[in-house]
Design a protein around this motif. Structure first.
Motif, PDB file in Angstrom:
ATOM      1  N   ILE A  40      27.802 -45.779  30.078  1.00  0.00           N
ATOM      2  CA  ILE A  40      28.482 -44.887  29.122  1.00  0.00           C
ATOM      3  C   ILE A  40      29.536 -45.662  28.345  1.00  0.00           C
ATOM      4  O   ILE A  40      29.619 -45.559  27.121  1.00  0.00           O
ATOM      5  N   ASP A  41      30.333 -46.467  29.041  1.00  0.00           N
ATOM      6  CA  ASP A  41      31.347 -47.279  28.361  1.00  0.00           C
ATOM      7  C   ASP A  41      30.709 -48.257  27.375  1.00  0.00           C
ATOM      8  O   ASP A  41      31.289 -48.560  26.331  1.00  0.00           O
ATOM      9  N   SER A  42      29.519 -48.736  27.686  1.00  0.00           N
ATOM     10  CA  SER A  42      28.856 -49.711  26.803  1.00  0.00           C
ATOM     11  C   SER A  42      28.347 -49.082  25.513  1.00  0.00           C
ATOM     12  O   SER A  42      28.059 -49.802  24.553  1.00  0.00           O
ATOM     13  N   LEU A  43      28.260 -47.758  25.447  1.00  0.00           N
ATOM     14  CA  LEU A  43      27.794 -47.102  24.223  1.00  0.00           C
ATOM     15  C   LEU A  43      28.694 -47.403  23.030  1.00  0.00           C
ATOM     16  O   LEU A  43      28.250 -47.393  21.884  1.00  0.00           O
ATOM     17  N   ALA A  44      29.961 -47.705  23.289  1.00  0.00           N
ATOM     18  CA  ALA A  44      30.885 -48.054  22.205  1.00  0.00           C
ATOM     19  C   ALA A  44      30.479 -49.352  21.507  1.00  0.00           C
ATOM     20  O   ALA A  44      30.924 -49.619  20.389  1.00  0.00           O
ATOM     21  N   LEU A  45      29.623 -50.163  22.146  1.00  0.00           N
ATOM     22  CA  LEU A  45      29.121 -51.385  21.510  1.00  0.00           C
ATOM     23  C   LEU A  45      28.076 -51.074  20.442  1.00  0.00           C
ATOM     24  O   LEU A  45      27.689 -51.958  19.681  1.00  0.00           O
ATOM     25  N   GLY A  46      27.619 -49.824  20.399  1.00  0.00           N
ATOM     26  CA  GLY A  46      26.612 -49.417  19.419  1.00  0.00           C
ATOM     27  C   GLY A  46      25.350 -48.933  20.101  1.00  0.00           C
ATOM     28  O   GLY A  46      24.993 -49.411  21.178  1.00  0.00           O
ATOM     29  N   ARG A  47      24.732 -47.973  19.474  1.00  0.00           N
ATOM     30  CA  ARG A  47      23.515 -47.358  20.027  1.00  0.00           C
ATOM     31  C   ARG A  47      22.431 -48.397  20.322  1.00  0.00           C
ATOM     32  O   ARG A  47      21.674 -48.274  21.274  1.00  0.00           O
ATOM     33  N   HIS A  48      22.339 -49.423  19.486  1.00  0.00           N
ATOM     34  CA  HIS A  48      21.255 -50.399  19.637  1.00  0.00           C
ATOM     35  C   HIS A  48      21.720 -51.718  20.244  1.00  0.00           C
ATOM     36  O   HIS A  48      21.009 -52.720  20.178  1.00  0.00           O
ATOM     37  N   ALA A  49      22.905 -51.707  20.846  1.00  0.00           N
ATOM     38  CA  ALA A  49      23.378 -52.912  21.528  1.00  0.00           C
ATOM     39  C   ALA A  49      22.416 -53.247  22.665  1.00  0.00           C
ATOM     40  O   ALA A  49      21.842 -52.363  23.295  1.00  0.00           O
ATOM     41  N   LYS A  50      22.244 -54.514  22.901  1.00  0.00           N
ATOM     42  CA  LYS A  50      21.350 -54.939  23.983  1.00  0.00           C
ATOM     43  C   LYS A  50      22.131 -54.943  25.286  1.00  0.00           C
ATOM     44  O   LYS A  50      22.818 -55.908  25.630  1.00  0.00           O
ATOM     45  N   VAL A  51      22.059 -53.815  25.975  1.00  0.00           N
ATOM     46  CA  VAL A  51      22.703 -53.635  27.264  1.00  0.00           C
ATOM     47  C   VAL A  51      21.601 -53.217  28.228  1.00  0.00           C
ATOM     48  O   VAL A  51      20.880 -52.257  27.968  1.00  0.00           O
ATOM     49  N   ILE A  52      21.462 -53.951  29.317  1.00  0.00           N
ATOM     50  CA  ILE A  52      20.387 -53.674  30.263  1.00  0.00           C
ATOM     51  C   ILE A  52      20.951 -53.471  31.663  1.00  0.00           C
ATOM     52  O   ILE A  52      22.010 -53.976  31.994  1.00  0.00           O
ATOM     53  N   SER A  53      20.214 -52.705  32.460  1.00  0.00           N
ATOM     54  CA  SER A  53      20.581 -52.466  33.863  1.00  0.00           C
ATOM     55  C   SER A  53      19.356 -52.675  34.730  1.00  0.00           C
ATOM     56  O   SER A  53      18.274 -52.169  34.417  1.00  0.00           O
ATOM     57  N   ASP A  54      19.556 -53.401  35.826  1.00  0.00           N
ATOM     58  CA  ASP A  54      18.493 -53.629  36.804  1.00  0.00           C
ATOM     59  C   ASP A  54      17.231 -54.192  36.167  1.00  0.00           C
ATOM     60  O   ASP A  54      16.120 -53.813  36.524  1.00  0.00           O
ATOM     61  N   VAL A  55      17.413 -55.094  35.194  1.00  0.00           N
ATOM     62  CA  VAL A  55      16.305 -55.754  34.514  1.00  0.00           C
ATOM     63  C   VAL A  55      16.413 -57.243  34.813  1.00  0.00           C
ATOM     64  O   VAL A  55      17.489 -57.829  34.657  1.00  0.00           O
ATOM     65  N   TYR A  56      15.313 -57.837  35.240  1.00  0.00           N
ATOM     66  CA  TYR A  56      15.314 -59.255  35.578  1.00  0.00           C
ATOM     67  C   TYR A  56      15.693 -60.121  34.393  1.00  0.00           C
ATOM     68  O   TYR A  56      15.222 -59.915  33.278  1.00  0.00           O
ATOM     69  N   LEU A  57      16.537 -61.114  34.663  1.00  0.00           N
ATOM     70  CA  LEU A  57      16.890 -62.168  33.719  1.00  0.00           C
ATOM     71  C   LEU A  57      16.393 -63.476  34.294  1.00  0.00           C
ATOM     72  O   LEU A  57      16.445 -63.685  35.509  1.00  0.00           O
ATOM     73  N   ASP A  58      15.914 -64.363  33.430  1.00  0.00           N
ATOM     74  CA  ASP A  58      15.469 -65.671  33.893  1.00  0.00           C
ATOM     75  C   ASP A  58      16.643 -66.626  34.027  1.00  0.00           C
ATOM     76  O   ASP A  58      17.421 -66.810  33.089  1.00  0.00           O
ATOM     77  N   PHE A  59      16.779 -67.195  35.204  1.00  0.00           N
ATOM     78  CA  PHE A  59      17.746 -68.248  35.494  1.00  0.00           C
ATOM     79  C   PHE A  59      16.948 -69.467  35.940  1.00  0.00           C
ATOM     80  O   PHE A  59      15.837 -69.330  36.443  1.00  0.00           O
ATOM     81  N   PRO A  60      17.503 -70.663  35.800  1.00  0.00           N
ATOM     82  CA  PRO A  60      16.798 -71.858  36.294  1.00  0.00           C
ATOM     83  C   PRO A  60      16.625 -71.817  37.812  1.00  0.00           C
ATOM     84  O   PRO A  60      17.277 -71.034  38.504  1.00  0.00           O
ATOM     85  N   ALA A  61      15.771 -72.684  38.281  1.00  0.00           N
ATOM     86  CA  ALA A  61      15.575 -72.901  39.721  1.00  0.00           C
ATOM     87  C   ALA A  61      15.177 -71.625  40.460  1.00  0.00           C
ATOM     88  O   ALA A  61      15.561 -71.423  41.598  1.00  0.00           O
ATOM     89  N   ASP A  62      14.428 -70.762  39.804  1.00  0.00           N
ATOM     90  CA  ASP A  62      13.912 -69.542  40.434  1.00  0.00           C
ATOM     91  C   ASP A  62      15.017 -68.692  41.045  1.00  0.00           C
ATOM     92  O   ASP A  62      14.860 -68.097  42.098  1.00  0.00           O
ATOM     93  N   GLU A  63      16.181 -68.657  40.394  1.00  0.00           N
ATOM     94  CA  GLU A  63      17.291 -67.830  40.856  1.00  0.00           C
ATOM     95  C   GLU A  63      17.400 -66.574  39.994  1.00  0.00           C
ATOM     96  O   GLU A  63      18.488 -66.166  39.615  1.00  0.00           O
ATOM     97  N   ASN A  64      16.290 -65.980  39.644  1.00  0.00           N
ATOM     98  CA  ASN A  64      16.298 -64.820  38.759  1.00  0.00           C
ATOM     99  C   ASN A  64      17.114 -63.690  39.364  1.00  0.00           C
ATOM    100  O   ASN A  64      17.217 -63.557  40.574  1.00  0.00           O
ATOM    101  N   SER A  65      17.710 -62.895  38.490  1.00  0.00           N
ATOM    102  CA  SER A  65      18.565 -61.784  38.917  1.00  0.00           C
ATOM    103  C   SER A  65      18.268 -60.557  38.083  1.00  0.00           C
ATOM    104  O   SER A  65      17.865 -60.669  36.935  1.00  0.00           O
TER     105      SER A  65
END
Length: 177
Positions: A43-68
């Motif tokens: 909800i607080d992130s909505l102030a960044l704009g409706r189309h801001a790239k804000v994600i929750s519980d979505v995998y991000l690629d990190f090096p060395a297979d340390e994805n989060s």
């Protein structure tokens, strides 16, 4: 684990189960406080704009297979998926919400990891201690600066590297039991 096995598996109540593209199955407990806190951050992130790239519980690629799959991540506006995921290099802010079973991971392991990979801002949001720790100035093994802010102390503006401000309302964060 096959799709049939997953469909017939009874997972423990109160746990969230994630299935990674790489075949990993991750099961983590999630409390009402945890879920409500993530929602409050969203909800607080909505102030960044409706189309801001804000994600929750979505995998991000990190090096060395340390994805989060962080509880919340604010991405650069021009971030593009590389394959099926965003890269850690596009992350401006990561927030992890502490649960009873994840305190050590969120305070220690994630602080070291996100700092090591240069995530500019890492927030540890703790509904049980009723505080938010803001880590800035990443280094090879963590962060140089960490500032603690107590719940109930108003709005906390967090300046992002792209000039936008993520404002966290410390008065509205759910409190743990």
């Amino acid at each position: 684990m096959s799709a049939d096995a997953v469909m017939s598996t009874e997972f423990p109540e109160g746990h969230v189960v994630f299935f990674g593209a790489d075949g990993k199955v991750i099961m983590t407990p999630q409390s009402e406080e945890h879920s409500s806190t993530i929602r409050s951050l969203q909800i607080d992130s909505l102030a960044l704009g409706r189309h801001a790239k804000v994600i929750s519980d979505v995998y991000l690629d990190f090096p060395a297979d340390e994805n989060s799959a962080p509880d919340l991540a604010v991405m650069r506006q021009d971030a593009q998926k590389q394959g099926k995921r965003y890269s850690y290099e596009d992350v401006l802010l990561v927030a992890e919400v502490v649960s009873v079973s994840s305190a050590r991971k969120d305070y220690d392991d994630c602080t070291a990891k996100y700092g090591r990979y240069g995530i500019p801002i890492y927030l540890v949001v703790d509904p049980y201690a009723q505080e938010v720790v803001i880590h800035t100035q990443p280094t090879g093994d963590g962060y140089i600066a960490a500032h603690t802010h107590k719940y109930g102390t108003g709005k906390l503006p967090v300046e992002l590297a792209d000039g936008r401000t993520f404002t966290l309302d410390l008065d509205e964060l759910p409190r743990g039991g």
